[in-house]
Design a protein around this motif. Sequence first.
Motif, PDB file in Angstrom:
ATOM      1  N   ILE A 161       0.868  -1.187   0.000  1.00 46.08           N
ATOM      2  CA  ILE A 161       0.000   0.000   0.000  1.00 46.08           C
ATOM      3  C   ILE A 161       0.900   1.231   0.000  1.00 46.08           C
ATOM      4  O   ILE A 161       1.701   1.425   0.913  1.00 46.08           O
ATOM      5  CB  ILE A 161      -0.930   0.008   1.223  1.00 46.08           C
ATOM      6  N   ILE A 162       0.763   2.052  -1.038  1.00 43.14           N
ATOM      7  CA  ILE A 162       1.652   3.199  -1.200  1.00 43.14           C
ATOM      8  C   ILE A 162       0.856   4.498  -1.146  1.00 43.14           C
ATOM      9  O   ILE A 162      -0.314   4.544  -1.533  1.00 43.14           O
ATOM     10  CB  ILE A 162       2.443   3.116  -2.524  1.00 43.14           C
ATOM     11  N   PRO A 163       1.471   5.556  -0.639  1.00 47.93           N
ATOM     12  CA  PRO A 163       0.756   6.830  -0.522  1.00 47.93           C
ATOM     13  C   PRO A 163       0.609   7.524  -1.870  1.00 47.93           C
ATOM     14  O   PRO A 163       1.555   7.583  -2.661  1.00 47.93           O
ATOM     15  CB  PRO A 163       1.642   7.647   0.415  1.00 47.93           C
ATOM     16  N   MET A 164      -0.566   8.030  -2.131  1.00 45.48           N
ATOM     17  CA  MET A 164      -0.794   8.827  -3.328  1.00 45.48           C
ATOM     18  C   MET A 164       0.058  10.091  -3.296  1.00 45.48           C
ATOM     19  O   MET A 164       0.157  10.764  -2.267  1.00 45.48           O
ATOM     20  CB  MET A 164      -2.273   9.184  -3.415  1.00 45.48           C
ATOM     21  N   ILE A 165       0.724  10.385  -4.414  1.00 43.75           N
ATOM     22  CA  ILE A 165       1.453  11.639  -4.585  1.00 43.75           C
ATOM     23  C   ILE A 165       0.516  12.594  -5.329  1.00 43.75           C
ATOM     24  O   ILE A 165       0.082  12.296  -6.444  1.00 43.75           O
ATOM     25  CB  ILE A 165       2.755  11.432  -5.378  1.00 43.75           C
ATOM     26  N   PRO A 166       0.148  13.716  -4.755  1.00 42.64           N
ATOM     27  CA  PRO A 166      -0.847  14.604  -5.366  1.00 42.64           C
ATOM     28  C   PRO A 166      -0.361  15.209  -6.687  1.00 42.64           C
ATOM     29  O   PRO A 166       0.495  16.091  -6.708  1.00 42.64           O
ATOM     30  CB  PRO A 166      -1.053  15.696  -4.306  1.00 42.64           C
ATOM     31  N   LEU A 167      -0.901  14.727  -7.780  1.00 40.84           N
ATOM     32  CA  LEU A 167      -0.554  15.188  -9.118  1.00 40.84           C
ATOM     33  C   LEU A 167      -1.797  15.154 -10.003  1.00 40.84           C
ATOM     34  O   LEU A 167      -2.819  14.580  -9.637  1.00 40.84           O
ATOM     35  CB  LEU A 167       0.526  14.289  -9.740  1.00 40.84           C
ATOM     36  N   ASN A 168      -1.675  15.783 -11.168  1.00 47.00           N
ATOM     37  CA  ASN A 168      -2.710  15.724 -12.189  1.00 47.00           C
ATOM     38  C   ASN A 168      -4.061  16.172 -11.606  1.00 47.00           C
ATOM     39  O   ASN A 168      -4.121  17.189 -10.913  1.00 47.00           O
ATOM     40  CB  ASN A 168      -2.766  14.303 -12.772  1.00 47.00           C
ATOM     41  N   LYS A 169      -5.136  15.435 -11.838  1.00 48.50           N
ATOM     42  CA  LYS A 169      -6.450  15.829 -11.327  1.00 48.50           C
ATOM     43  C   LYS A 169      -6.539  15.718  -9.807  1.00 48.50           C
ATOM     44  O   LYS A 169      -7.454  16.277  -9.200  1.00 48.50           O
ATOM     45  CB  LYS A 169      -7.544  14.979 -11.973  1.00 48.50           C
ATOM     46  N   GLU A 178      -5.805  16.693  -3.802  1.00 46.84           N
ATOM     47  CA  GLU A 178      -6.134  15.640  -2.844  1.00 46.84           C
ATOM     48  C   GLU A 178      -4.964  15.479  -1.868  1.00 46.84           C
ATOM     49  O   GLU A 178      -3.804  15.585  -2.257  1.00 46.84           O
ATOM     50  CB  GLU A 178      -6.381  14.312  -3.558  1.00 46.84           C
ATOM     51  N   ARG A 179      -5.253  15.200  -0.630  1.00 46.28           N
ATOM     52  CA  ARG A 179      -4.174  15.047   0.344  1.00 46.28           C
ATOM     53  C   ARG A 179      -3.661  13.607   0.355  1.00 46.28           C
ATOM     54  O   ARG A 179      -4.431  12.654   0.181  1.00 46.28           O
ATOM     55  CB  ARG A 179      -4.653  15.421   1.734  1.00 46.28           C
ATOM     56  N   PRO A 180      -2.359  13.427   0.537  1.00 46.52           N
ATOM     57  CA  PRO A 180      -1.820  12.077   0.686  1.00 46.52           C
ATOM     58  C   PRO A 180      -2.169  11.531   2.062  1.00 46.52           C
ATOM     59  O   PRO A 180      -2.489  12.290   2.979  1.00 46.52           O
ATOM     60  CB  PRO A 180      -0.306  12.281   0.539  1.00 46.52           C
ATOM     61  N   PRO A 181      -2.124  10.223   2.243  1.00 43.98           N
ATOM     62  CA  PRO A 181      -2.425   9.658   3.558  1.00 43.98           C
ATOM     63  C   PRO A 181      -1.338  10.009   4.564  1.00 43.98           C
ATOM     64  O   PRO A 181      -0.171  10.163   4.209  1.00 43.98           O
ATOM     65  CB  PRO A 181      -2.455   8.152   3.296  1.00 43.98           C
ATOM     66  N   ASP A 182      -1.732  10.136   5.823  1.00 42.27           N
ATOM     67  CA  ASP A 182      -0.730  10.352   6.863  1.00 42.27           C
ATOM     68  C   ASP A 182      -0.268   9.000   7.407  1.00 42.27           C
ATOM     69  O   ASP A 182      -0.744   7.937   6.990  1.00 42.27           O
ATOM     70  CB  ASP A 182      -1.263  11.260   7.970  1.00 42.27           C
ATOM     71  N   CYS A 183       0.668   9.054   8.326  1.00 42.46           N
ATOM     72  CA  CYS A 183       1.281   7.844   8.859  1.00 42.46           C
ATOM     73  C   CYS A 183       0.246   6.917   9.487  1.00 42.46           C
ATOM     74  O   CYS A 183       0.266   5.699   9.274  1.00 42.46           O
ATOM     75  CB  CYS A 183       2.343   8.237   9.878  1.00 42.46           C
ATOM     76  N   ASP A 184      -0.660   7.476  10.262  1.00 39.46           N
ATOM     77  CA  ASP A 184      -1.666   6.655  10.927  1.00 39.46           C
ATOM     78  C   ASP A 184      -2.574   5.961   9.918  1.00 39.46           C
ATOM     79  O   ASP A 184      -2.940   4.789  10.090  1.00 39.46           O
ATOM     80  CB  ASP A 184      -2.512   7.514  11.878  1.00 39.46           C
ATOM     81  N   GLU A 185      -2.949   6.673   8.873  1.00 38.80           N
ATOM     82  CA  GLU A 185      -3.819   6.076   7.862  1.00 38.80           C
ATOM     83  C   GLU A 185      -3.123   4.931   7.133  1.00 38.80           C
ATOM     84  O   GLU A 185      -3.744   3.901   6.834  1.00 38.80           O
ATOM     85  CB  GLU A 185      -4.278   7.147   6.873  1.00 38.80           C
ATOM     86  N   LEU A 186      -1.843   5.111   6.833  1.00 39.08           N
ATOM     87  CA  LEU A 186      -1.088   4.028   6.207  1.00 39.08           C
ATOM     88  C   LEU A 186      -1.027   2.813   7.120  1.00 39.08           C
ATOM     89  O   LEU A 186      -1.202   1.672   6.686  1.00 39.08           O
ATOM     90  CB  LEU A 186       0.329   4.496   5.875  1.00 39.08           C
TER      91      LEU A 186
END
Length: 296
Positions: A228-236, A240-248
């Motif tokens: 499971i990898i964090p989304m890098i906010p790009l394009n559309k 959108e915010r990337p996940p934080d440590c707790d969410e990961l």
Amino acid sequence: MKKERWDNLGSKFAHLTSAHPCYNEKAHFTTARIHLPVAPRCNIQCNYCIRKLDKCEHRPGVAGSILNPREALVRLDKYAKEMQNLKVVGIAGPGESLANEDSFETMRLVHEKYPGLIKCVASNGLMLSERVDDLVKAGVTSVTVTINAVDPEVGAKIYSFVRYHDKTYKGVEGAKLLIEKQFEGIKKASEAGLNVKVNTVLIPEINFSQIKEIAKKAAENGAIIMNIIPMIPLNKFEKERPPDCDELNIARTIAEEFLPQFRLCRQCRADAVGVPGAEPCGSPVQQRATSEYYHA
């Protein structure tokens, strides 16, 4: 049960997973891999993805240049001489590996000259079920499939379009087709003897609720590990915010009920080379996300 899954992973595919830095956490810090950027075209458009030729940016979808199969083999020759710990050759874009015939020719050439190296490809899975036999013939033993949803309604928020056999599908229709082909491909690849890893890009406000079902269904179809990898906010999704440590952490804990979790992904470039665990990260977003991964 979690320990049993890790034990099964280690026994069934030990000859591959013990040496692959994207499957084994010890190998991640000792084993070198090389990505050969021979696949520029893509057959879907993810809303977080921008494919790019760039010398500096460190993230998936980026390469300094596109190589043809012969050029890729020359590049491998160079690093095989320089790195005694180079054990893995992969194709990870910058587009979709299976939508580019040069991917198959490249792996064929690599396997012919370096039969002892582990060969792997990254894919969105759309064409996987149709190309499994070609992958096996080319010497590929591992495939990573990025699956971000099981619900087409959610998938429709993540993918702008899906291009399949010269026809373009959008919205729920496109997402439904992609999701069906992804799990069909995982099943066929597993049955053919490939070890299958599932990547999921975590987009907190959109697909967090999908994590459990992705892991469960992937395991049922033969996947052996999940990343499971964090989304890098790009394009559309640039806002959108990337996940934080707790969410990961929570996402991985949920998914680990069904699949072992790989936790050290560096979200590599399509032309990466070297030991992943020894490489610096690139953009501030990626630095933050990877730091969360390593300290979670």
